[in-house]
Design a protein around this motif. Structure first.
Motif, short mmCIF file in Angstrom:
data_model
loop_
_atom_site.label_atom_id
_atom_site.label_comp_id
_atom_site.label_asym_id
_atom_site.label_seq_id
_atom_site.Cartn_x
_atom_site.Cartn_y
_atom_site.Cartn_z
N HIS A 60 -0.17 -5.88 3.72
CA HIS A 60 -0.68 -4.92 2.73
C HIS A 60 0.39 -3.91 2.31
O HIS A 60 0.52 -3.60 1.13
CB HIS A 60 -1.92 -4.21 3.26
CG HIS A 60 -3.13 -5.08 3.32
ND1 HIS A 60 -3.91 -5.37 2.23
CD2 HIS A 60 -3.68 -5.75 4.36
CE1 HIS A 60 -4.89 -6.17 2.58
NE2 HIS A 60 -4.78 -6.41 3.87
N LEU A 61 1.12 -3.38 3.28
CA LEU A 61 2.18 -2.40 2.95
C LEU A 61 3.26 -3.03 2.09
O LEU A 61 3.71 -2.43 1.11
CB LEU A 61 2.81 -1.85 4.23
CG LEU A 61 2.04 -0.79 4.98
CD1 LEU A 61 2.73 -0.48 6.30
CD2 LEU A 61 1.89 0.49 4.16
N HIS A 63 3.04 -5.59 0.13
CA HIS A 63 2.50 -5.83 -1.21
C HIS A 63 2.48 -4.53 -2.02
O HIS A 63 2.83 -4.51 -3.19
CB HIS A 63 1.09 -6.43 -1.11
CG HIS A 63 0.47 -6.70 -2.44
ND1 HIS A 63 0.86 -7.75 -3.24
CD2 HIS A 63 -0.48 -6.02 -3.12
CE1 HIS A 63 0.16 -7.71 -4.36
NE2 HIS A 63 -0.66 -6.68 -4.32
N ARG A 64 2.08 -3.45 -1.37
CA ARG A 64 1.97 -2.16 -2.06
C ARG A 64 3.32 -1.66 -2.57
O ARG A 64 3.40 -1.06 -3.63
CB ARG A 64 1.36 -1.12 -1.12
CG ARG A 64 1.28 0.26 -1.72
CD ARG A 64 -0.03 0.85 -1.57
NE ARG A 64 -0.18 2.07 -2.34
CZ ARG A 64 -1.33 2.65 -2.49
NH1 ARG A 64 -2.41 2.15 -1.94
NH2 ARG A 64 -1.43 3.76 -3.20
N GLU A 106 3.00 6.44 -0.85
CA GLU A 106 2.45 5.10 -1.13
C GLU A 106 2.00 4.41 0.16
O GLU A 106 0.92 3.84 0.23
CB GLU A 106 3.49 4.23 -1.85
CG GLU A 106 3.73 4.59 -3.29
CD GLU A 106 2.53 4.33 -4.18
OE1 GLU A 106 1.79 3.34 -3.96
OE2 GLU A 106 2.30 5.14 -5.10
N GLU A 110 -1.93 3.45 1.74
CA GLU A 110 -2.31 2.13 2.23
C GLU A 110 -2.77 2.19 3.69
O GLU A 110 -3.76 1.57 4.07
CB GLU A 110 -1.16 1.15 2.06
CG GLU A 110 -1.53 -0.29 2.30
CD GLU A 110 -2.56 -0.82 1.31
OE1 GLU A 110 -3.46 -1.57 1.76
OE2 GLU A 110 -2.50 -0.48 0.11
N LYS A 113 -6.29 3.41 4.18
CA LYS A 113 -7.29 2.37 3.91
C LYS A 113 -7.58 1.53 5.15
O LYS A 113 -8.64 0.95 5.27
CB LYS A 113 -6.78 1.42 2.81
CG LYS A 113 -6.79 1.96 1.43
CD LYS A 113 -6.35 0.83 0.51
CE LYS A 113 -6.08 1.28 -0.88
NZ LYS A 113 -5.61 0.15 -1.72
#
Length: 187
Positions: A60-61, A63-64, A106, A110, A113
């Protein structure tokens, strides 16, 4: 596993860290010193996290921050965090930097979440020692430790596991995320 997210530094920063530690030791400071190869800029300390959680959060990180622009920060001084006029942590200071702050924000969004928690205030620094004992007039003994500013290029971050041993921590890179190249898993 005990986990943190960090930006690796260059050899110039490692050299300055080692020279600073050598000077401080000669002046009577005793600390858990960070070894040359372990010097880094911590973005987040995640604590004890399962391998499954690390795999998920890494994905996830990365991708972010995919496409995040490369940038640099400057390491410019020796400093410390003190409590009750006693030094607790000695560090190399990182000059305030908008891109570094944006990357942190950023990643923080993430991580929130995924139910991680951490200190609210980001104060970028490179820890070189956690102080156990110190000489009298310790502040004066740190003031003349100076160096030329060092620029560190940043195009990635890493996720590390940390194993605490009596001889000091062993850091192992678990993931590396390149802003333009994606996620690399390390075994």
């Amino acid at each position: 596993m005990r986990t943190f997210i960090a930006i690796d530094v260059n050899d110039s920063v490692r050299e300055v860290a080692q020279k600073s530690v050598d000077k401080l030791m000669k002046r009577g400071f005793r600390a858990n010193w960070v070894s040359r190869e372990n010097v880094h800029l911590t973005l987040f300390f995640l604590g004890e996290v399962s391998r499954k959680q690390i795999d998920e959060v890494a994905e996830h990180l990365c991708h972010r921050v995919r496409g995040f622009p490369s940038f640099s920060f400057t390491v410019e001084k020796l400093g410390y965090f003190a409590k009750a006029n006693q030094p607790r942590v000695i560090w190399l200071g990182v000059k305030s930097n908008q891109n570094l702050q944006k990357l942190y924000e950023e990643m923080k969004a993430e991580l929130l979440k995924h139910n991680f928690s951490f200190e609210e205030r980001f104060s970028p620094h490179i820890t070189i020692g956690r102080v156990k004992d110190f000489p009298n007039a310790w502040q004066a003994l740190t003031e003349d430790i100076t160096f030329e500013p060092i620029v560190v290029a940043v195009d990635r971050f890493s996720i590390y596991s940390s194993q605490l041993l009596p001889t000091g921590p062993i850091y192992k890179r678990v993931y590396e995320c390149r802003f333009e190249g994606g996620l690399v898993k390390h075994e």
